[in-house]
Design a protein around this motif. Sequence first.
Motif, PDB file in Angstrom:
ATOM      1  N   GLY A 159     -33.942  34.613  43.655  1.00  0.00           N
ATOM      2  CA  GLY A 159     -35.282  35.019  44.026  1.00  0.00           C
ATOM      3  C   GLY A 159     -36.299  35.011  42.895  1.00  0.00           C
ATOM      4  N   TYR A 160     -35.962  34.369  41.783  1.00  0.00           N
ATOM      5  CA  TYR A 160     -36.879  34.307  40.648  1.00  0.00           C
ATOM      6  C   TYR A 160     -37.635  32.979  40.585  1.00  0.00           C
ATOM      7  CZ  TYR A 160     -34.666  38.477  38.708  1.00  0.00           C
ATOM      8  OH  TYR A 160     -34.207  39.758  38.513  1.00  0.00           O
ATOM      9  N   ALA A 161     -37.343  32.057  41.460  1.00  0.00           N
ATOM     10  CA  ALA A 161     -38.004  30.747  41.439  1.00  0.00           C
ATOM     11  C   ALA A 161     -38.262  30.296  42.867  1.00  0.00           C
ATOM     12  CB  ALA A 161     -37.128  29.725  40.711  1.00  0.00           C
ATOM     13  N   TYR A 162     -39.277  29.457  43.022  1.00  0.00           N
ATOM     14  CA  TYR A 162     -39.608  28.961  44.363  1.00  0.00           C
ATOM     15  C   TYR A 162     -40.103  27.516  44.258  1.00  0.00           C
ATOM     16  CZ  TYR A 162     -44.354  30.135  42.769  1.00  0.00           C
ATOM     17  OH  TYR A 162     -45.524  30.219  42.044  1.00  0.00           O
ATOM     18  N   PRO A 163     -39.715  26.683  45.229  1.00  0.00           N
ATOM     19  CA  PRO A 163     -40.187  25.294  45.241  1.00  0.00           C
ATOM     20  C   PRO A 163     -41.588  25.207  45.827  1.00  0.00           C
ATOM     21  CG  PRO A 163     -38.714  25.671  47.087  1.00  0.00           C
ATOM     22  CD  PRO A 163     -38.780  26.967  46.320  1.00  0.00           C
ATOM     23  N   ALA A 164     -42.332  24.206  45.375  1.00  0.00           N
ATOM     24  CA  ALA A 164     -43.695  24.012  45.888  1.00  0.00           C
ATOM     25  C   ALA A 164     -44.058  22.542  45.800  1.00  0.00           C
ATOM     26  CB  ALA A 164     -44.683  24.860  45.089  1.00  0.00           C
ATOM     27  N   ASP A 165     -43.816  21.824  46.889  1.00  0.00           N
ATOM     28  CA  ASP A 165     -44.241  20.426  46.978  1.00  0.00           C
ATOM     29  C   ASP A 165     -43.703  19.586  45.820  1.00  0.00           C
ATOM     30  OD1 ASP A 165     -45.492  18.236  48.075  1.00  0.00           O
ATOM     31  OD2 ASP A 165     -47.426  18.649  47.115  1.00  0.00           O
ATOM     32  N   GLY A 166     -42.393  19.673  45.590  1.00  0.00           N
ATOM     33  CA  GLY A 166     -41.745  18.872  44.553  1.00  0.00           C
ATOM     34  C   GLY A 166     -41.637  19.549  43.211  1.00  0.00           C
ATOM     35  N   ASP A 167     -42.479  20.563  42.970  1.00  0.00           N
ATOM     36  CA  ASP A 167     -42.369  21.374  41.752  1.00  0.00           C
ATOM     37  C   ASP A 167     -41.493  22.591  42.040  1.00  0.00           C
ATOM     38  OD1 ASP A 167     -44.160  19.632  40.617  1.00  0.00           O
ATOM     39  OD2 ASP A 167     -45.857  21.033  40.624  1.00  0.00           O
ATOM     40  N   VAL A 168     -41.028  23.239  40.966  1.00  0.00           N
ATOM     41  CA  VAL A 168     -40.368  24.540  41.098  1.00  0.00           C
ATOM     42  C   VAL A 168     -41.001  25.458  40.053  1.00  0.00           C
ATOM     43  CG1 VAL A 168     -38.206  25.829  41.062  1.00  0.00           C
ATOM     44  CG2 VAL A 168     -38.206  23.437  41.801  1.00  0.00           C
ATOM     45  N   TYR A 169     -41.370  26.677  40.476  1.00  0.00           N
ATOM     46  CA  TYR A 169     -42.037  27.618  39.572  1.00  0.00           C
ATOM     47  C   TYR A 169     -41.225  28.894  39.417  1.00  0.00           C
ATOM     48  CZ  TYR A 169     -46.078  24.604  39.925  1.00  0.00           C
ATOM     49  OH  TYR A 169     -46.914  23.516  39.871  1.00  0.00           O
ATOM     50  N   TYR A 170     -41.366  29.493  38.242  1.00  0.00           N
ATOM     51  CA  TYR A 170     -40.753  30.795  37.972  1.00  0.00           C
ATOM     52  C   TYR A 170     -41.734  31.888  38.391  1.00  0.00           C
ATOM     53  CZ  TYR A 170     -38.275  34.531  35.544  1.00  0.00           C
ATOM     54  OH  TYR A 170     -37.584  35.689  35.257  1.00  0.00           O
ATOM     55  N   ALA A 171     -41.249  32.829  39.181  1.00  0.00           N
ATOM     56  CA  ALA A 171     -42.088  33.931  39.660  1.00  0.00           C
ATOM     57  C   ALA A 171     -42.082  35.049  38.616  1.00  0.00           C
ATOM     58  CB  ALA A 171     -41.575  34.441  41.004  1.00  0.00           C
ATOM     59  N   VAL A 172     -43.059  35.025  37.734  1.00  0.00           N
ATOM     60  CA  VAL A 172     -43.082  35.904  36.572  1.00  0.00           C
ATOM     61  C   VAL A 172     -43.006  37.382  36.960  1.00  0.00           C
ATOM     62  CG1 VAL A 172     -44.549  36.722  34.675  1.00  0.00           C
ATOM     63  CG2 VAL A 172     -44.223  34.272  35.033  1.00  0.00           C
ATOM     64  N   ARG A 173     -43.720  37.781  37.999  1.00  0.00           N
ATOM     65  CA  ARG A 173     -43.767  39.203  38.345  1.00  0.00           C
ATOM     66  C   ARG A 173     -42.431  39.726  38.880  1.00  0.00           C
ATOM     67  NH1 ARG A 173     -49.061  40.970  37.913  1.00  0.00           N
ATOM     68  NH2 ARG A 173     -50.633  39.308  38.061  1.00  0.00           N
ATOM     69  N   GLN A 174     -41.513  38.827  39.197  1.00  0.00           N
ATOM     70  CA  GLN A 174     -40.195  39.259  39.662  1.00  0.00           C
ATOM     71  C   GLN A 174     -39.341  39.798  38.520  1.00  0.00           C
ATOM     72  OE1 GLN A 174     -40.890  39.405  43.037  1.00  0.00           O
ATOM     73  NE2 GLN A 174     -38.729  38.896  43.233  1.00  0.00           N
ATOM     74  N   PHE A 175     -39.666  39.401  37.285  1.00  0.00           N
ATOM     75  CA  PHE A 175     -38.889  39.837  36.112  1.00  0.00           C
ATOM     76  C   PHE A 175     -39.617  41.022  35.479  1.00  0.00           C
ATOM     77  CE2 PHE A 175     -37.445  39.393  31.624  1.00  0.00           C
ATOM     78  CZ  PHE A 175     -36.076  39.552  31.845  1.00  0.00           C
ATOM     79  N   SER A 176     -39.091  42.201  35.709  1.00  0.00           N
ATOM     80  CA  SER A 176     -39.806  43.427  35.329  1.00  0.00           C
ATOM     81  C   SER A 176     -39.993  43.578  33.826  1.00  0.00           C
ATOM     82  CB  SER A 176     -39.057  44.654  35.872  1.00  0.00           C
ATOM     83  OG  SER A 176     -37.751  44.723  35.312  1.00  0.00           O
TER      84      SER A 176
END
Length: 481
Positions: A133-150
């Motif tokens: 749950g720390y990363a998500y795909p977006a139209d061929g890219d994958v991003y790290y969800a910074v706010r998930q890491f406290s």
Amino acid sequence: MTLTLYNTLTRRQEPFTTVEPGKVKMYYCGVTVYDFCHLGHARACIVWDVVRRYLQFIGYEVRYVQNFTDIDDKILNRSRQEHSSMEEVADRFIKAYFEDMARLGIKEADEYPRATHTMNGIQRLIHELEHKGYAYPADGDVYYAVRQFSEYGKLSRRKLEDLQVGASDRVQVKDPEYQKKKDPFDFALWKAARPGEPAWKSPWGEGRPGWHIECSAMVRDRLGETIDIHAGGEDLIFPHHENEIAQSEAVTGKPLALYWMHNGMVKVDGEKMSKSLGNFTTIRDLLNRGVEPMAVRLLVLMAQYRTPIDFTDEAIADKTNAWHTLKEGLLFGYEYGEKLGWQMETASLIPEIVERFQASVNDDFNFPGGLTVLFELAKELRREGNIIVHQGKTATPAEELKKQWQTLVTLAEVLGLEAKLELETSPSGGLSDAEIETKIQQRQQARQAKNFAEGDRIRDELLAQGITLIDSRDGTRWHRN
């Protein structure tokens, strides 16, 4: 005398302990290979080279890994300019890197992983981040969800709410990448393929990795989930090292590194080095104009490693003079040893001097303090040499002088400071007698330190050049084949 070092993570100096007793796992964020290495690279590589040497000197078994970033926008831009490939550009500047570092006396790392050779590890780490749950795909890219890491920001001491102030002025909301993100602070783990760029197959489509995930994967693949020292320039603290921590620790739940260490930056004549200012200086440019490599090492090591240093003509001239003083002491044994009747058996060091050296360096790698001890020895040997030249002998016992010299040579080698004899070679064009004796001395020091692999390497190197060594209780003799 316990080694203590400054930990960027805790902002304090701490006693050094390791994950595994007696062993050090150390990673240095290396260079992006799109150009020749510059003075900033010289400083960083010298500092971490000597940190590694010193850890080995005090008895640690060190595994030292340094990466090459060989996929990057700067590399791709250079390949387009030259009408070549990314791989050709990277290979050329990796070769140049080794040439430049060899001239500075920097020992090679145990391993040099490349980002493009670590794709399986990179994709595995991204997949795990997505699964947790720390990363998500977006139209061929994958991003790290910074706010998930406290704990995001714990290395750099930056808070997202502070970074957010004024962010709207810096972020182009029409930028396609910005449109894909759930949060402006999220960063790319994987980038969708662009026309004309190298790409690799992945579960998210063809593309290439982001910069930060490369180092997280290479550390994990080569050294494991928790290492002892993660090193780099202070400019990497944020965002690169901060993002490495977020990526790695989100997956493993363990510290990525026990100690985060950062060297200070380099200025040239008081200004930040940049091509636009015309003060961008490469290592080979500096050395090709006659600056002595050991003077460059001294310029780096005579400053506290975390403070900025300024490369000026005056500083180089001063450190060149300092090197000549040290060099005279290092050459003392080769110039006067035979006259003094020395037998070159196993090196015998002066414990009190070694203890003074270690007491300085154990204080957060205080190399300037360690060098003070070396200069005292070198000046004393230089004085003794002058007495021998003018009076033909000296009142100081030969055995005492030999211990002083062997102590100086041994401690200087810890700092990577070695003097080469500027003598004529043998008639056959091979090594001179004095150069052979230098090699034998280096081999003896390696064997004394129980580095038998290095001792065997020197023996084999000499054998390949037609020199056979014969070890006995009386020392090492040699003859040309």
